[in-house]
Enzyme design. Structure first.
Site: not given
Ligand code: GLN
Length: 196
Positions: A178, A81, A176
């Site tokens: 994890e 992410c 994610h």
């Molecule tokens: N929107 C977040 C960002 O720009 C990422 C979100 C996440 O890691 N769950 O870093």
């Protein structure tokens, strides 16, 4: 390498969950907050969280350049992410002045699926990990909007959005694993570390 030493970049985000998964898989899992700690690991997870905050803190902690160097030296790294955003060579919809470590030849759109309320879960086919689908949680997730020839897409949503990629020793997922007991991406990272 009997027991690979796997770091989790521990500036912000869901650090503990990744340390847990890596430990369960038999690695020596350590948080990384300093250049010395970074130098001591064989591979790294860049967790989810807020990519613009991790970017700023990495510069405040003197980790930005050392991280770029380790990535250029082909240290295995897995970004989830926000971590995928930080591994992308190019981003769109970044915060003002936001930079990335880079390494994966992709453009990643930040918050591509909307805000927190637009979080969703789905089962994804990831042929590189075998037949069993990956149950994926997307939270303010990014997507890959453009990829260079060296990038292997590992998973795609029904609307065509690429949400997992690999380039050499670098792995990135928009979701994610994890959080759902999915350990195969971390296992792949450890495999890349053992092969390095
Ligand atoms: N929107 C977040 C960002 O720009 C990422 C979100 C996440 O890691 N769950 O870093």
């Amino acid at each position: 390498m009997a027991r690979p030493r796997a770091g989790v970049l521990a500036l912000q985000g869901d650090v503990r969950e990744h340390l847990r998964v890596l430990t369960l898989l038999g690695a020596e899992a350590v948080p990384v907050r300093t250049p010395a700690e970074l130098a001591s690991v064989d591979g790294l997870v860049v967790p989810g969280g807020e990519s613009s905050v991790i970017d700023k803190l990495s510069r405040a902690f003197g980790l930005f350049q050392p991280l770029r160097e380790r990535i250029a030296e082909r240290m295995p790294v897995y970004g989830t992410c926000a971590g995928l955003i930080l591994l992308a060579d190019r981003i769109t919809d970044g915060a003002p002045g936001q930079q990335t470590f880079g390494g994966i030849d992709v453009t990643v759109q930040r918050n591509a699926f909307g805000g927190q309320v637009d979080s969703f879960e789905t089962d994804l086919d990831v042929p590189a990990l075998g037949d069993r689908p990956v149950h994926a949680v997307f939270i303010r997730a990014p997507r890959v909007t453009q990829a260079g020839p060296g990038v292997e897409p590992l998973a795609t949503l029904e609307d065509g959005s690429v949400v997992a990629v690999r380039q050499g020793t670098l792995l990135g997922t928009a979701f994610h694993p994890e959080m759902t007991g999915e350990h195969r991406f971390h296992a792949l990272l450890l495999e890349l570390m053992r092969a390095a």
